[in-house]
Design a protein around this motif. Sequence first.
Motif, PDB file in Angstrom:
ATOM      1  N   ASP A   1      47.632  46.706  30.661  1.00  0.00           N
ATOM      2  CA  ASP A   1      47.621  46.699  29.152  1.00  0.00           C
ATOM      3  C   ASP A   1      46.129  46.847  28.854  1.00  0.00           C
ATOM      4  OD1 ASP A   1      46.321  44.088  28.850  1.00  0.00           O
ATOM      5  OD2 ASP A   1      48.428  43.701  28.090  1.00  0.00           O
ATOM      6  N   GLY A   2      45.538  46.892  27.475  1.00  0.00           N
ATOM      7  CA  GLY A   2      44.058  47.353  27.623  1.00  0.00           C
ATOM      8  C   GLY A   2      43.146  46.173  27.533  1.00  0.00           C
ATOM      9  N   SER A   3      43.915  44.775  27.256  1.00  0.00           N
ATOM     10  CA  SER A   3      42.920  43.678  27.424  1.00  0.00           C
ATOM     11  C   SER A   3      41.772  43.624  28.177  1.00  0.00           C
ATOM     12  CB  SER A   3      44.454  42.127  27.443  1.00  0.00           C
ATOM     13  OG  SER A   3      44.643  42.354  28.974  1.00  0.00           O
ATOM     14  N   THR A   4      40.893  42.808  28.448  1.00  0.00           N
ATOM     15  CA  THR A   4      39.861  42.628  29.521  1.00  0.00           C
ATOM     16  C   THR A   4      40.657  42.648  30.681  1.00  0.00           C
ATOM     17  OG1 THR A   4      38.641  41.491  27.732  1.00  0.00           O
ATOM     18  CG2 THR A   4      37.852  41.356  29.760  1.00  0.00           C
ATOM     19  N   GLN A   5      40.459  43.002  31.959  1.00  0.00           N
ATOM     20  CA  GLN A   5      40.834  43.328  33.037  1.00  0.00           C
ATOM     21  C   GLN A   5      41.782  43.623  32.948  1.00  0.00           C
ATOM     22  OE1 GLN A   5      39.285  39.634  35.599  1.00  0.00           O
ATOM     23  NE2 GLN A   5      37.435  40.220  34.412  1.00  0.00           N
ATOM     24  N   GLY A   6      42.684  43.779  31.838  1.00  0.00           N
ATOM     25  CA  GLY A   6      44.014  43.713  31.716  1.00  0.00           C
ATOM     26  C   GLY A   6      44.110  45.273  33.218  1.00  0.00           C
ATOM     27  N   TYR A   7      43.704  45.832  33.965  1.00  0.00           N
ATOM     28  CA  TYR A   7      43.989  46.789  34.996  1.00  0.00           C
ATOM     29  C   TYR A   7      45.151  45.817  35.932  1.00  0.00           C
ATOM     30  CZ  TYR A   7      39.854  45.299  36.605  1.00  0.00           C
ATOM     31  OH  TYR A   7      38.783  45.235  37.724  1.00  0.00           O
ATOM     32  N   LYS A   8      43.972  44.018  35.952  1.00  0.00           N
ATOM     33  CA  LYS A   8      44.715  43.467  37.009  1.00  0.00           C
ATOM     34  C   LYS A   8      46.015  42.244  36.674  1.00  0.00           C
ATOM     35  CE  LYS A   8      40.014  42.289  38.297  1.00  0.00           C
ATOM     36  NZ  LYS A   8      39.067  40.892  38.581  1.00  0.00           N
ATOM     37  N   LYS A   9      46.578  42.594  35.515  1.00  0.00           N
ATOM     38  CA  LYS A   9      47.778  42.260  35.746  1.00  0.00           C
ATOM     39  C   LYS A   9      48.880  42.981  35.711  1.00  0.00           C
ATOM     40  CE  LYS A   9      47.618  40.989  30.414  1.00  0.00           C
ATOM     41  NZ  LYS A   9      47.602  40.828  29.283  1.00  0.00           N
ATOM     42  N   ALA A  10      48.593  43.687  36.833  1.00  0.00           N
ATOM     43  CA  ALA A  10      49.666  44.659  38.016  1.00  0.00           C
ATOM     44  C   ALA A  10      49.656  43.999  39.097  1.00  0.00           C
ATOM     45  CB  ALA A  10      49.324  46.137  38.474  1.00  0.00           C
ATOM     46  N   LEU A  11      48.724  42.414  39.436  1.00  0.00           N
ATOM     47  CA  LEU A  11      49.169  41.369  40.160  1.00  0.00           C
ATOM     48  C   LEU A  11      49.453  40.401  39.641  1.00  0.00           C
ATOM     49  CD1 LEU A  11      46.107  43.736  42.552  1.00  0.00           C
ATOM     50  CD2 LEU A  11      48.155  43.643  42.814  1.00  0.00           C
ATOM     51  N   PHE A  12      48.748  39.689  38.740  1.00  0.00           N
ATOM     52  CA  PHE A  12      48.982  38.576  38.561  1.00  0.00           C
ATOM     53  C   PHE A  12      49.795  38.356  37.675  1.00  0.00           C
ATOM     54  CE2 PHE A  12      44.343  38.366  39.716  1.00  0.00           C
ATOM     55  CZ  PHE A  12      44.122  37.310  39.971  1.00  0.00           C
ATOM     56  N   ILE A  13      50.069  37.071  37.689  1.00  0.00           N
ATOM     57  CA  ILE A  13      51.922  36.714  37.248  1.00  0.00           C
ATOM     58  C   ILE A  13      51.635  35.454  35.719  1.00  0.00           C
ATOM     59  CG2 ILE A  13      54.369  35.887  37.406  1.00  0.00           C
ATOM     60  CD1 ILE A  13      54.490  37.674  39.831  1.00  0.00           C
ATOM     61  N   ASP A  14      52.208  35.849  35.035  1.00  0.00           N
ATOM     62  CA  ASP A  14      52.081  34.503  34.187  1.00  0.00           C
ATOM     63  C   ASP A  14      52.765  32.994  34.978  1.00  0.00           C
ATOM     64  OD1 ASP A  14      51.124  32.473  32.493  1.00  0.00           O
ATOM     65  OD2 ASP A  14      52.323  33.578  30.574  1.00  0.00           O
ATOM     66  N   PRO A  15      52.230  31.933  35.056  1.00  0.00           N
ATOM     67  CA  PRO A  15      52.454  30.811  35.826  1.00  0.00           C
ATOM     68  C   PRO A  15      52.958  30.114  34.452  1.00  0.00           C
ATOM     69  CG  PRO A  15      50.444  30.966  36.735  1.00  0.00           C
ATOM     70  CD  PRO A  15      50.407  32.087  34.860  1.00  0.00           C
ATOM     71  N   GLY A  16      52.494  29.750  33.763  1.00  0.00           N
ATOM     72  CA  GLY A  16      53.734  29.714  32.895  1.00  0.00           C
ATOM     73  C   GLY A  16      55.206  30.175  32.501  1.00  0.00           C
TER      74      GLY A  16
END
Length: 170
Positions: A150-165
């Motif tokens: 998404d367009g958030s700061t470093q949002g491109y990394k959300k392709a790799l990171f999962i929200d653990p909560g």
Amino acid sequence: MKIAKRVCLGLLAVLVAGLLLPERIQIPVAGATARDWNPKSFWFEPWGSSGVHKGIDIFGKTGTPVLSTTDGFVLFTGEIAKGGKVVLVLGPRWRLHYFAHLDSIRTGALSWVASGEPVGTLGASGNAQGKPPHLHYSIVRMLPAPWKMDGSTQGYKKALFIDPGAYLQD
């Protein structure tokens, strides 16, 4: 040619098997509940030198057992500057589970851990020194999900990171 084809089919079988293995999800701090972390802390900014917080911090008492969230293979145990004492587990669906700021490590690299098995104890090592004891827990996809960017700061990394909560609530 036949050997190359067999190797490719073997690698494909391993990849698919990793995707099909069931996850037995467990909150990683013994006795903790969802009330022990802030659900808004994933991707919170500003967050020190990393810019955004790519995990959640689960608070508790020093020495509380930290448990593997899933069955997996321990790839790394040791100390790094920011994370302090850390454990990295490769679990089903080719996901990396990162446990940081441990007080002690209770597993070894290149070993198998079951969901709920202790990997260490809660602490404040690394850049958490002087802060309340907590576990920094992150999940990283090895197979990117580009639709999560998404367009958030470093949002491109959300392709790799999962929200653990969210992962622990499922």
